[in-house]
Design a protein around this motif. Structure first.
Motif, PDB file in Angstrom:
ATOM      1  N   ILE A  68       0.900  -1.097   0.204  1.00 55.95           N
ATOM      2  CA  ILE A  68       0.183  -0.215  -0.141  1.00 55.95           C
ATOM      3  C   ILE A  68       0.335   1.175   0.266  1.00 55.95           C
ATOM      4  O   ILE A  68       1.742   1.007   0.887  1.00 55.95           O
ATOM      5  N   TYR A  69       0.483   2.458  -1.116  1.00 55.21           N
ATOM      6  CA  TYR A  69       1.432   3.750  -0.903  1.00 55.21           C
ATOM      7  C   TYR A  69      -0.009   4.146  -0.518  1.00 55.21           C
ATOM      8  O   TYR A  69      -0.662   4.474  -1.085  1.00 55.21           O
ATOM      9  N   VAL A  70      -0.018   5.796  -0.054  1.00 54.66           N
ATOM     10  CA  VAL A  70      -1.183   7.012   0.376  1.00 54.66           C
ATOM     11  C   VAL A  70      -0.346   7.984   0.109  1.00 54.66           C
ATOM     12  O   VAL A  70       0.597   8.329   0.783  1.00 54.66           O
ATOM     13  N   SER A  71      -0.417   8.609  -1.124  1.00 51.67           N
ATOM     14  CA  SER A  71      -0.238   9.983  -1.204  1.00 51.67           C
ATOM     15  C   SER A  71       0.407  10.974   0.157  1.00 51.67           C
ATOM     16  O   SER A  71       0.954  12.002   0.581  1.00 51.67           O
ATOM     17  N   ASP A  72      -1.159  10.650   1.481  1.00 49.51           N
ATOM     18  CA  ASP A  72      -1.544  12.440   1.475  1.00 49.51           C
ATOM     19  C   ASP A  72      -1.989  11.941   2.973  1.00 49.51           C
ATOM     20  O   ASP A  72      -2.952  11.801   2.620  1.00 49.51           O
ATOM     21  N   ALA A  73      -1.322  10.958   3.836  1.00 49.20           N
ATOM     22  CA  ALA A  73      -2.315  10.486   4.937  1.00 49.20           C
ATOM     23  C   ALA A  73      -3.156  11.387   5.658  1.00 49.20           C
ATOM     24  O   ALA A  73      -4.416  10.529   6.232  1.00 49.20           O
ATOM     25  N   ALA A  74      -3.021  12.319   6.028  1.00 53.87           N
ATOM     26  CA  ALA A  74      -3.518  13.508   6.644  1.00 53.87           C
ATOM     27  C   ALA A  74      -5.099  13.574   5.632  1.00 53.87           C
ATOM     28  O   ALA A  74      -5.798  13.686   6.303  1.00 53.87           O
ATOM     29  N   ALA A  75      -5.057  13.918   4.626  1.00 56.33           N
ATOM     30  CA  ALA A  75      -6.365  14.207   3.910  1.00 56.33           C
ATOM     31  C   ALA A  75      -6.942  12.768   3.814  1.00 56.33           C
ATOM     32  O   ALA A  75      -7.643  12.446   3.817  1.00 56.33           O
ATOM     33  N   ALA A  76      -6.007  11.748   3.392  1.00 60.77           N
ATOM     34  CA  ALA A  76      -6.891  10.655   3.850  1.00 60.77           C
ATOM     35  C   ALA A  76      -7.609  10.240   4.786  1.00 60.77           C
ATOM     36  O   ALA A  76      -8.460   9.404   5.008  1.00 60.77           O
ATOM     37  N   ALA A  77      -7.095  10.864   5.731  1.00 58.23           N
ATOM     38  CA  ALA A  77      -7.576  10.029   7.275  1.00 58.23           C
ATOM     39  C   ALA A  77      -8.589  10.754   6.965  1.00 58.23           C
ATOM     40  O   ALA A  77      -9.610  10.244   8.106  1.00 58.23           O
ATOM     41  N   ARG A  78      -9.051  11.306   6.622  1.00 65.40           N
ATOM     42  CA  ARG A  78     -11.021  12.460   6.438  1.00 65.40           C
ATOM     43  C   ARG A  78     -11.376  11.316   5.427  1.00 65.40           C
ATOM     44  O   ARG A  78     -12.801  11.602   5.291  1.00 65.40           O
ATOM     45  N   SER A  79     -11.228  10.643   5.190  1.00 65.85           N
ATOM     46  CA  SER A  79     -12.053  10.269   4.022  1.00 65.85           C
ATOM     47  C   SER A  79     -12.404   8.202   4.547  1.00 65.85           C
ATOM     48  O   SER A  79     -11.286   7.704   5.243  1.00 65.85           O
ATOM     49  N   SER A  80     -13.035   7.463   3.568  1.00 64.84           N
ATOM     50  CA  SER A  80     -13.416   6.248   4.954  1.00 64.84           C
ATOM     51  C   SER A  80     -13.128   5.276   3.793  1.00 64.84           C
ATOM     52  O   SER A  80     -11.675   4.274   4.519  1.00 64.84           O
ATOM     53  N   TYR A  81     -12.602   5.320   2.766  1.00 67.82           N
ATOM     54  CA  TYR A  81     -11.569   4.574   1.905  1.00 67.82           C
ATOM     55  C   TYR A  81     -10.126   4.317   1.750  1.00 67.82           C
ATOM     56  O   TYR A  81      -9.759   4.407   2.231  1.00 67.82           O
ATOM     57  N   GLY A  82      -9.470   6.057   2.563  1.00 67.86           N
ATOM     58  CA  GLY A  82      -8.332   6.436   2.506  1.00 67.86           C
ATOM     59  C   GLY A  82      -8.011   5.751   3.926  1.00 67.86           C
ATOM     60  O   GLY A  82      -6.753   4.973   4.557  1.00 67.86           O
ATOM     61  N   GLU A  83      -9.243   5.863   5.543  1.00 68.49           N
ATOM     62  CA  GLU A  83      -8.938   4.956   6.082  1.00 68.49           C
ATOM     63  C   GLU A  83      -8.421   3.844   6.337  1.00 68.49           C
ATOM     64  O   GLU A  83      -8.091   3.266   6.785  1.00 68.49           O
ATOM     65  N   ILE A  84      -8.922   3.264   5.130  1.00 67.45           N
ATOM     66  CA  ILE A  84      -8.957   2.052   5.350  1.00 67.45           C
ATOM     67  C   ILE A  84      -7.629   1.032   4.754  1.00 67.45           C
ATOM     68  O   ILE A  84      -6.758   0.100   5.518  1.00 67.45           O
ATOM     69  N   LEU A  85      -6.754   2.021   3.734  1.00 70.19           N
ATOM     70  CA  LEU A  85      -5.563   1.849   3.603  1.00 70.19           C
ATOM     71  C   LEU A  85      -4.570   2.334   4.862  1.00 70.19           C
ATOM     72  O   LEU A  85      -3.640   1.680   4.663  1.00 70.19           O
ATOM     73  N   ILE A  86      -4.368   3.266   5.420  1.00 73.05           N
ATOM     74  CA  ILE A  86      -4.436   4.043   6.121  1.00 73.05           C
ATOM     75  C   ILE A  86      -4.243   2.921   7.672  1.00 73.05           C
ATOM     76  O   ILE A  86      -2.712   3.039   8.301  1.00 73.05           O
ATOM     77  N   ASP A  87      -4.582   2.103   7.940  1.00 76.35           N
ATOM     78  CA  ASP A  87      -4.547   1.901   9.423  1.00 76.35           C
ATOM     79  C   ASP A  87      -3.981   0.699   8.878  1.00 76.35           C
ATOM     80  O   ASP A  87      -3.134   0.614  10.145  1.00 76.35           O
TER      81      ASP A  87
END
Length: 178
Positions: A68-87
């Motif tokens: 997994i790679y996420v370009s901006d964890a802080a922005a993605a944390a505000r998203s339900s799908y981003g949160e899935i990846l960040i977790d």
């Protein structure tokens, strides 16, 4: 608004399909979606992008653990799908996603609009003692063997999916599902 696409590697090149994330609630759901698109357990990439605020890549190969790679964890944390990846990336236990979501300030986030009071460069507290780092997280070499170096990946900002697809030789195929 989200855009999600699958790129599955085949012996003839890449096959692309857009995908609905409506039934995706966990990383396992997303990984299963990718594995279902796999041909002979070849590489499958799942791209998720939210209105140029952030993008994420999930790479699945056979039964191996996803990368997994996420370009901006802080922005993605505000998203339900981003949160899935960040977790998964930061090793946060998410046994009860509703509790985590309740602790976030989600005003406008599903629409990709940050709260006016948020500082983009600050870490975002998720729950007591837990923060999500600002900036990229995850496997920065996720696409290195496919033609996109770590440094090139880190430089991507807007329209990242198109640039990634170009590097993979799959730009025309991705455009057909956009």
């Amino acid at each position: 608004m989200y855009f999600a696409a699958l790129l599955a590697r085949t012996e003839d090149g890449w096959e692309a399909s857009d995908t609905e994330l409506d039934d995706v609630e966990t990383l396992s759901d997303l990984t299963d979606l990718a594995r279902d698109a796999s041909v002979d357990e070849d590489t499958v990439l799942v791209f998720i992008e939210q209105e140029d605020a952030w993008f994420g890549i999930l790479r699945v190969e056979g039964e191996e653990d996803p990368r997994i790679y996420v370009s901006d964890a802080a922005a993605a944390a505000r998203s339900s799908y981003g949160e899935i990846l960040i977790d998964e990336v930061i090793g946060r236990d998410n046994e009860n996603p509703a509790d985590e979501l309740d602790s976030l300030d989600l005003d406008g986030t599903e629409d990709g609009e940050p709260d006016e009071n948020d500082e983009e460069d600050d870490d975002i507290p998720v729950k007591a003692g837990d923060t999500v780092p600002a900036g990229p997280v995850g496997d920065q070499g996720i696409l290195a063997d496919l033609g996109l170096s770590e440094s090139d990946l880190l430089e991507l900002e807007t329209d990242a999916m198109s640039e990634i697809a170009e590097a993979l030789g799959a730009a025309e195929i991705l455009e057909t599902v956009r």
